[in-house]
Design a protein around this motif. Structure first.
Motif, PDB file in Angstrom:
ATOM      1  N   ILE A 407       0.828  -1.206   0.000  1.00 65.92           N
ATOM      2  CA  ILE A 407       0.000   0.000   0.000  1.00 65.92           C
ATOM      3  C   ILE A 407       0.864   1.259   0.000  1.00 65.92           C
ATOM      4  CG2 ILE A 407      -0.225   0.085   2.538  1.00 65.92           C
ATOM      5  CD1 ILE A 407      -3.159   0.928   2.082  1.00 65.92           C
ATOM      6  N   ALA A 408       1.987   1.230   0.739  1.00 68.00           N
ATOM      7  CA  ALA A 408       2.908   2.380   0.750  1.00 68.00           C
ATOM      8  C   ALA A 408       3.604   2.518  -0.601  1.00 68.00           C
ATOM      9  CB  ALA A 408       3.944   2.208   1.860  1.00 68.00           C
ATOM     10  N   ALA A 409       3.973   1.377  -1.214  1.00 67.39           N
ATOM     11  CA  ALA A 409       4.631   1.417  -2.523  1.00 67.39           C
ATOM     12  C   ALA A 409       3.717   2.031  -3.572  1.00 67.39           C
ATOM     13  CB  ALA A 409       5.043   0.005  -2.933  1.00 67.39           C
ATOM     14  N   GLY A 410       2.448   1.596  -3.577  1.00 67.62           N
ATOM     15  CA  GLY A 410       1.502   2.140  -4.550  1.00 67.62           C
ATOM     16  C   GLY A 410       1.261   3.621  -4.348  1.00 67.62           C
ATOM     17  N   TYR A 411       1.140   4.038  -3.094  1.00 64.43           N
ATOM     18  CA  TYR A 411       0.874   5.456  -2.812  1.00 64.43           C
ATOM     19  C   TYR A 411       2.016   6.348  -3.275  1.00 64.43           C
ATOM     20  CZ  TYR A 411       0.018   9.732  -0.169  1.00 64.43           C
ATOM     21  OH  TYR A 411      -0.166  11.044   0.174  1.00 64.43           O
ATOM     22  N   VAL A 412       3.247   6.002  -2.877  1.00 66.83           N
ATOM     23  CA  VAL A 412       4.400   6.846  -3.220  1.00 66.83           C
ATOM     24  C   VAL A 412       4.636   6.852  -4.734  1.00 66.83           C
ATOM     25  CG1 VAL A 412       6.893   7.123  -2.945  1.00 66.83           C
ATOM     26  CG2 VAL A 412       5.492   6.514  -0.974  1.00 66.83           C
ATOM     27  N   GLY A 413       4.563   5.667  -5.363  1.00 64.88           N
ATOM     28  CA  GLY A 413       4.820   5.593  -6.804  1.00 64.88           C
ATOM     29  C   GLY A 413       3.818   6.384  -7.618  1.00 64.88           C
ATOM     30  N   ILE A 414       2.536   6.259  -7.271  1.00 68.76           N
ATOM     31  CA  ILE A 414       1.502   6.965  -8.042  1.00 68.76           C
ATOM     32  C   ILE A 414       1.525   8.455  -7.761  1.00 68.76           C
ATOM     33  CG2 ILE A 414      -0.982   7.152  -8.446  1.00 68.76           C
ATOM     34  CD1 ILE A 414       0.441   4.647  -9.610  1.00 68.76           C
ATOM     35  N   ARG A 415       1.824   8.847  -6.539  1.00 66.92           N
ATOM     36  CA  ARG A 415       1.896  10.290  -6.254  1.00 66.92           C
ATOM     37  C   ARG A 415       3.080  10.925  -6.981  1.00 66.92           C
ATOM     38  NH1 ARG A 415       2.202  13.691  -0.611  1.00 66.92           N
ATOM     39  NH2 ARG A 415       1.316  15.598  -1.495  1.00 66.92           N
ATOM     40  N   LEU A 416       4.189  10.195  -7.064  1.00 71.65           N
ATOM     41  CA  LEU A 416       5.322  10.698  -7.833  1.00 71.65           C
ATOM     42  C   LEU A 416       4.959  10.799  -9.314  1.00 71.65           C
ATOM     43  CD1 LEU A 416       8.307  11.529  -7.984  1.00 71.65           C
ATOM     44  CD2 LEU A 416       8.887   9.092  -8.171  1.00 71.65           C
ATOM     45  N   TRP A 417       4.216   9.808  -9.819  1.00 71.46           N
ATOM     46  CA  TRP A 417       3.779   9.831 -11.223  1.00 71.46           C
ATOM     47  C   TRP A 417       2.876  11.043 -11.487  1.00 71.46           C
ATOM     48  CZ3 TRP A 417       4.546   7.851 -15.895  1.00 71.46           C
ATOM     49  CH2 TRP A 417       3.531   7.890 -16.843  1.00 71.46           C
ATOM     50  N   ALA A 418       1.945  11.295 -10.568  1.00 71.61           N
ATOM     51  CA  ALA A 418       1.056  12.445 -10.722  1.00 71.61           C
ATOM     52  C   ALA A 418       1.831  13.755 -10.638  1.00 71.61           C
ATOM     53  CB  ALA A 418      -0.031  12.405  -9.642  1.00 71.61           C
ATOM     54  N   THR A 419       2.878  13.797  -9.822  1.00 67.58           N
ATOM     55  CA  THR A 419       3.703  15.004  -9.708  1.00 67.58           C
ATOM     56  C   THR A 419       4.470  15.261 -10.995  1.00 67.58           C
ATOM     57  OG1 THR A 419       3.948  14.680  -7.317  1.00 67.58           O
ATOM     58  CG2 THR A 419       5.588  16.071  -8.417  1.00 67.58           C
ATOM     59  N   ILE A 420       5.022  14.199 -11.578  1.00 71.93           N
ATOM     60  CA  ILE A 420       5.815  14.358 -12.804  1.00 71.93           C
ATOM     61  C   ILE A 420       4.927  14.719 -13.993  1.00 71.93           C
ATOM     62  CG2 ILE A 420       7.252  13.127 -14.481  1.00 71.93           C
ATOM     63  CD1 ILE A 420       8.397  11.515 -12.155  1.00 71.93           C
ATOM     64  N   LYS A 421       3.789  14.031 -14.122  1.00 72.49           N
ATOM     65  CA  LYS A 421       2.923  14.211 -15.286  1.00 72.49           C
ATOM     66  C   LYS A 421       1.902  15.331 -15.113  1.00 72.49           C
ATOM     67  CE  LYS A 421       4.338  10.987 -18.148  1.00 72.49           C
ATOM     68  NZ  LYS A 421       4.793  11.296 -19.521  1.00 72.49           N
ATOM     69  N   GLY A 422       1.656  15.735 -13.866  1.00 74.56           N
ATOM     70  CA  GLY A 422       0.645  16.763 -13.629  1.00 74.56           C
ATOM     71  C   GLY A 422      -0.740  16.200 -13.422  1.00 74.56           C
ATOM     72  N   SER A 423      -0.934  14.913 -13.700  1.00 72.69           N
ATOM     73  CA  SER A 423      -2.215  14.245 -13.471  1.00 72.69           C
ATOM     74  C   SER A 423      -1.936  12.765 -13.216  1.00 72.69           C
ATOM     75  CB  SER A 423      -3.152  14.412 -14.670  1.00 72.69           C
ATOM     76  OG  SER A 423      -2.676  13.665 -15.772  1.00 72.69           O
ATOM     77  N   SER A 424      -2.934  12.075 -12.698  1.00 69.61           N
ATOM     78  CA  SER A 424      -2.751  10.655 -12.376  1.00 69.61           C
ATOM     79  C   SER A 424      -3.270   9.735 -13.473  1.00 69.61           C
ATOM     80  CB  SER A 424      -3.461  10.335 -11.053  1.00 69.61           C
ATOM     81  OG  SER A 424      -4.829  10.686 -11.132  1.00 69.61           O
ATOM     82  N   GLU A 425      -3.425  10.250 -14.664  1.00 67.46           N
ATOM     83  CA  GLU A 425      -3.929   9.443 -15.776  1.00 67.46           C
ATOM     84  C   GLU A 425      -2.986   8.261 -16.047  1.00 67.46           C
ATOM     85  OE1 GLU A 425      -5.149   9.978 -20.503  1.00 67.46           O
ATOM     86  OE2 GLU A 425      -4.517  11.700 -19.295  1.00 67.46           O
ATOM     87  N   GLY A 426      -3.558   7.077 -16.199  1.00 73.06           N
ATOM     88  CA  GLY A 426      -2.765   5.876 -16.443  1.00 73.06           C
ATOM     89  C   GLY A 426      -2.163   5.277 -15.190  1.00 73.06           C
ATOM     90  N   TRP A 427      -2.696   5.649 -14.019  1.00 73.33           N
ATOM     91  CA  TRP A 427      -2.099   5.186 -12.763  1.00 73.33           C
ATOM     92  C   TRP A 427      -2.262   3.678 -12.554  1.00 73.33           C
ATOM     93  CZ3 TRP A 427      -4.777   2.739  -8.879  1.00 73.33           C
ATOM     94  CH2 TRP A 427      -6.169   2.783  -8.957  1.00 73.33           C
ATOM     95  N   GLY A 428      -3.326   3.094 -13.126  1.00 76.94           N
ATOM     96  CA  GLY A 428      -3.581   1.672 -12.908  1.00 76.94           C
ATOM     97  C   GLY A 428      -2.448   0.787 -13.401  1.00 76.94           C
ATOM     98  N   SER A 429      -1.961   1.077 -14.614  1.00 77.03           N
ATOM     99  CA  SER A 429      -0.875   0.258 -15.157  1.00 77.03           C
ATOM    100  C   SER A 429       0.420   0.474 -14.378  1.00 77.03           C
ATOM    101  CB  SER A 429      -0.656   0.584 -16.639  1.00 77.03           C
ATOM    102  OG  SER A 429      -0.264   1.934 -16.804  1.00 77.03           O
ATOM    103  N   ILE A 430       0.612   1.704 -13.860  1.00 80.74           N
ATOM    104  CA  ILE A 430       1.799   1.983 -13.043  1.00 80.74           C
ATOM    105  C   ILE A 430       1.732   1.178 -11.749  1.00 80.74           C
ATOM    106  CG2 ILE A 430       3.152   3.758 -11.870  1.00 80.74           C
ATOM    107  CD1 ILE A 430       3.164   4.143 -14.814  1.00 80.74           C
ATOM    108  N   ALA A 431       0.560   1.148 -11.125  1.00 82.69           N
ATOM    109  CA  ALA A 431       0.399   0.396  -9.873  1.00 82.69           C
ATOM    110  C   ALA A 431       0.630  -1.096 -10.102  1.00 82.69           C
ATOM    111  CB  ALA A 431      -0.996   0.643  -9.293  1.00 82.69           C
ATOM    112  N   TRP A 432       0.129  -1.620 -11.223  1.00 80.78           N
ATOM    113  CA  TRP A 432       0.381  -3.029 -11.550  1.00 80.78           C
ATOM    114  C   TRP A 432       1.875  -3.281 -11.735  1.00 80.78           C
ATOM    115  CZ3 TRP A 432      -1.901  -7.619 -11.490  1.00 80.78           C
ATOM    116  CH2 TRP A 432      -3.279  -7.678 -11.349  1.00 80.78           C
TER     117      TRP A 432
END
Length: 659
Positions: A407-432
């Motif tokens: 749960i911590a891995a998914g949270y940090v990884g997706i929040r970093l992705w949203a920070t870099i891209k400006g949105s969380s679009e495509g987060w599902g494949s990143i979490a997988w």
């Protein structure tokens, strides 16, 4: 954040009950198993674990060799997940002990050895295989003299090959010394945890508790040639005459085809002043405490050196430049910008999207998961919760922590992705990807090694049923929790950059030497912090020694985190000063490159310290596990360095005024 829906009233009641329970006990003992007391004459049967060797690192079942079998048949003990992954297979044995009664007993005579059995016994003897026996949850130990020094070993050898001899001799007579402590039980209440679970001895149990505790289990192995005609008349547990060990070669039992082997043993009970809570001390006593302290002092020197550099960067260079920059008016700033050099020139590019941002988010997420697992495990071990009396507890705990920290891995990884891209679009494949990246690498390596172990018919091979259990844990716990963490990451507000990014990237000036050389060289500083402790850990894993100095390991881990953070910050600042704004991956590998040195040191350890390791199968096992360890170290240390550098850069440029 509330993690568990427990009301404050219930929580306070639970704390009060725990406090009352502790106060009600005369003695409180957490590590270890539930104490068992035995009355005089009570029968106790030893257990046998897998045969192990520091030469091959391939464990085999005890009953794969022609040893005596119990009267009621062979029965396997229930094992936890950690024991199965470690290759332990614990069975009952015919070795019977009657409390406080010294005996010399006949066990059995095997049928005439076949050609295959003789070949197998000789092979196990020459590969230095050890028999691992357990009595009342204590491993059998023996003392051996090596270069004039008395060394403690667990287990005893299958056999031995004397120098200048063509024959192999089997260990068929064991002299056991069982250390016991008389326990009255009056007015004493003890709480313990371990294989038998949580238990409390109360006043009502005093009569049952009175008796003897087993506080030591020593064995002296020897080889004795017996008269087949006399032995044929005996039955199991018949009394025989004691023998003196060691025997001369002509009186020792050689391994020979079409000849049976007689197994016998002696038991001597010795009263000891050792108390039950202290019975593991002799196993866990590790020499070289000064070396551990030297390692810590060496790390502190590196930390203070790097801290001085960071102090200079923050208080002299950065603050001075920012103060001068902010005191100028707009025209002077514009004129100064034309003359500026260094990190201030990359203000419009410093937060530009890095190359391969998806991979970076995945690796940082997995790094958070591994780091969290390591920190929590070592803290609990240092507090005494990971007792060696509970076999497999450490590995089981690490695996469970890794699964739930998804749960911590998914949270940090997706929040970093949203920070870099400006949105969380495509987060599902990143979490997988986060859920499957390191776990997939680990499964691939373990599968290859498992096929090698299966081919060798070793008990170290993971059973197919355990494979399916691990897959179920992965896809039923880790993956859903990682996806849940990713969902929480999408709900969190992305970190806002303090400066705008220009549309056209600034050209990075050419450098005389590639920047990756500096990044790779930076890994030597974190490696200098941990290499001494790494030696003890490798010795524990591959030489069959106990490792229980988790207090030292916790200190070294904290120092490693600090060194990784400082190294990454210093190198990030150095790259920004030469107008290199592509700092993302360099910050990750500045500290993550320590894994390269860990792997190289593992090879060095194999060549110079594991000289007894023989055969390509053993070498492949060693290198496979070392590679997996190095990848985990890279993800963990790289994540520490990257996150520290990210917040350093964010703080640095948040202080710059931009129109």
């Amino acid at each position: 954040m509330v993690l568990f829906p427990i009301s404050r009233q219930k929580f306070c009641l639970s704390l009060a009950y725990l406090f009352f329970l502790i106060q009600a006990c005369t003695a409180f003992y957490l590590p270890g198993s539930y104490m068992h007391t035995y009355s005089t004459g009570e029968e106790i049967y030893a257990k046998v674990n897998s045969l192990t060797s520091i030469e091959t690192e391939l464990p085999f079942s005890y009953y794969s060799l022609p040893y005596c079998k119990p009267i009621g048949g062979i029965k396997k003990n229930a094992e936890n997940l950690g024991e199965l992954l470690m290759g332990d297979q614990i069975y009952n044995s015919p070795y019977r002990f009657r409390m406080n009664k010294n005996e010399s007993l006949f066990l059995c005579t095997t049928p005439l050895l076949s050609e295959y059995e003789v070949k197998l016994l000789k092979q196990r003897t020459r590969d230095l295989y050890q028999v691992n026996m357990i009595l009342d949850n204590l491993p059998a130990m023996r003392y051996a003299a090596q270069n004039g020094v008395k060394i403690l070993w667990t287990g005893y050898p299958v056999g031995y090959t004397p120098p200048n001899s063509i024959g192999d001799y089997i260990i068929n007579h064991l002299k056991f010394k069982v250390l016991i402590h008389e326990y009255e039980g009056a007015g004493v209440q003890i709480i313990g945890t371990g294989e038998e679970g949580l238990g409390v001895i109360t006043e009502a149990d005093n009569k049952k508790a009175s008796g003897y505790e087993i506080v030591g289990f020593e064995v002296v192995p020897c080889s004795v040639k017996r008269d087949p005609e006399k032995m044929a008349k005996l039955h199991m547990y018949d009394t025989i005459d004691p023998v003196n060990c060691p025997q001369e070669l002509e009186n020792s039992q050689v391994i020979r085809e079409k000849e049976g082997i007689t197994f016998t043993y002696e038991v001597e009970f010795i009263k000891s002043d050792i108390r039950w809570p202290s019975r593991w001390d002799v196993y866990l006593k590790m020499e070289g405490a000064r070396v551990h302290w030297f390692s810590i002092l060496n790390s502190l020197m590196v930390i203070f050196f790097l801290a001085g550099i960071v102090f200079v960067i923050f208080l002299r260079t950065v603050r001075r430049d920012l103060t001068r920059y902010e005191e100028l008016d707009k025209e002077a700033q514009a004129q100064m910008n034309e003359e500026l050099s260094g990190w201030k020139l990359v203000v419009g590019d410093v937060f530009r999207e890095p190359t391969h941002p998806r991979l970076l988010c995945v690796m940082v997420g997995d790094g958070v998961q591994i780091t969290g697992m390591a920190v929590v495990t070592i803290v609990f071990a240092a507090l005494g919760f990971m007792s060696p009396a509970s076999r497999g507890m450490l590995l089981t705990g690490m695996l469970m922590l890794y699964l739930f920290l998804g749960i911590a891995a998914g949270y940090v990884g997706i929040r970093l992705w949203a920070t870099i891209k400006g949105s969380s679009e495509g987060w599902g494949s990143i979490a997988w990807s986060i859920a499957c990246f390191f776990s997939g690498i680990a499964f691939a390596i373990l599968t290859i090694l498992n096929f090698i172990l299966w081919g060798s018919k070793s008990t170290g091979a993971i059973p197919i049923s355990v494979y399916f259990k691990l897959l179920a844990l992965w896809f039923c716990i880790s993956v859903p929790l990682t996806l849940l963490g990713g969902l929480l990451g999408t709900k969190a507000t992305p970190i806002q950059y303090p400066v705008r990014t220009n549309q056209i990237p600034r050209e990075i000036p050419a450098r005389k030497y590639p920047s990756w050389l500096l990044v790779l060289g930076a890994g030597t500083l974190p490696f200098g912090t941990l290499f001494i402790e790494l030696f003890f850990i490798l010795s524990s894993i591959w030489l069959g020694r106990f490792y229980y100095v988790f207090g030292f390991l916790l200190v070294v881990l904290l120092l490693l985190v600090i060194v990784c953070a400082e190294v990454s910050v210093v190198l990030t600042y150095m790259h920004l000063c030469v107008e290199d704004w592509a700092w993302w991956w360099k910050a990750f590998f500045a500290s993550g490159s320590v894994s390269l040195y860990v792997f190289l040191y593992s090879i060095n350890y194999l060549v110079f310290d594991l000289q007894s390791l023989s055969g390509p199968v053993s070498a492949m096992l060693y290198l496979g596990y070392s590679l997996l360890m190095s990848i985990a170290v890279m993800l963990s240390t790289g994540t520490i360095g990257f996150l520290t550098s990210f917040y350093f850069v964010h703080y640095l440029f948040s202080s710059v005024k931009i129109d």
